[in-house]
Scaffold this motif. Structure first.
Motif, short mmCIF file in Angstrom:
data_model
loop_
_atom_site.label_atom_id
_atom_site.label_comp_id
_atom_site.label_asym_id
_atom_site.label_seq_id
_atom_site.Cartn_x
_atom_site.Cartn_y
_atom_site.Cartn_z
N ASP A 102 -33.59 23.27 88.70
CA ASP A 102 -32.97 24.26 87.83
C ASP A 102 -32.70 23.72 86.42
O ASP A 102 -32.48 24.49 85.50
N GLU A 103 -32.73 22.41 86.25
CA GLU A 103 -32.51 21.82 84.92
C GLU A 103 -33.61 22.21 83.95
O GLU A 103 -33.41 22.20 82.74
N ILE A 147 -34.64 25.05 83.36
CA ILE A 147 -34.19 26.25 82.66
C ILE A 147 -33.41 25.86 81.41
O ILE A 147 -33.60 26.44 80.33
N ASP A 148 -32.54 24.86 81.53
CA ASP A 148 -31.79 24.37 80.36
C ASP A 148 -32.75 23.81 79.31
O ASP A 148 -32.55 24.02 78.10
N GLU A 149 -33.78 23.11 79.77
CA GLU A 149 -34.77 22.57 78.84
C GLU A 149 -35.46 23.70 78.07
O GLU A 149 -35.63 23.62 76.86
N VAL A 150 -35.84 24.75 78.79
CA VAL A 150 -36.50 25.89 78.14
C VAL A 150 -35.57 26.55 77.13
O VAL A 150 -35.99 26.91 76.03
N MET A 151 -34.32 26.70 77.47
CA MET A 151 -33.36 27.31 76.54
C MET A 151 -33.24 26.46 75.29
O MET A 151 -33.19 27.00 74.17
N ASP A 152 -33.21 25.15 75.43
CA ASP A 152 -33.16 24.26 74.26
C ASP A 152 -34.42 24.41 73.40
O ASP A 152 -34.34 24.48 72.17
N LEU A 198 -36.38 27.07 73.24
CA LEU A 198 -36.35 28.38 72.60
C LEU A 198 -35.42 28.38 71.39
O LEU A 198 -35.74 29.00 70.36
N ARG A 199 -34.30 27.68 71.49
CA ARG A 199 -33.39 27.58 70.33
C ARG A 199 -34.09 26.86 69.17
O ARG A 199 -33.94 27.24 68.03
N LYS A 200 -34.84 25.81 69.47
CA LYS A 200 -35.53 25.06 68.41
C LYS A 200 -36.57 25.92 67.70
O LYS A 200 -36.73 25.83 66.49
N SER A 231 -36.76 29.26 67.61
CA SER A 231 -36.36 30.60 67.16
C SER A 231 -35.70 30.56 65.79
O SER A 231 -35.25 31.58 65.29
#
Length: 101
Positions: free
Chosen positions: A86-87, A89-94, A96-98, A100
């Motif tokens: 599940d970690e 998912i956190d990587e993907v969110m990071d 996406l923030r970079k 976006s």
């Protein structure tokens, strides 16, 4: 070894030759555009023209990022989730923030 000292990890699921070729072509185009911008600056070309070419290079690089992110989601992320990681998912969110901004 070319990546000695690099903290980069090796991709578990290889990219297709088609994707590698497409990404390489886009990167080469962006490199050519940036070299053109460099020449324009050295030649004191009009600022608006330089900015237009910079926007084109930025767009090309952004498209490469999109392709790599899409591949990452379809392979590494999907595989990680299927494997119970599940970690990822956190990587993907990071990521996406970079991208976006």
């Amino acid at each position: 070894m070319a990546n000695e000292g690099c903290a980069c990890r090796k991709k578990d699921i290889p990219r297709s030759d088609e994707l590698k070729s497409g990404i390489t072509k886009r990167l080469n185009r962006a490199i050519g555009q940036l070299n053109g911008v460099k020449a324009m600056v050295e030649d004191d070309r009009y600022c608006g023209d330089v900015l237009t070419q910079l926007a084109a290079a930025e767009s090309a690089i952004h498209r490469v990022s999109e392709l790599v992110l899409q591949e990452h989601m379809r392979t590494c992320v999907a595989d990680g989730i299927r494997g119970g990681d599940d970690e990822v998912i956190d990587e993907v969110m990071d990521l996406l923030r970079k991208f976006s901004k």
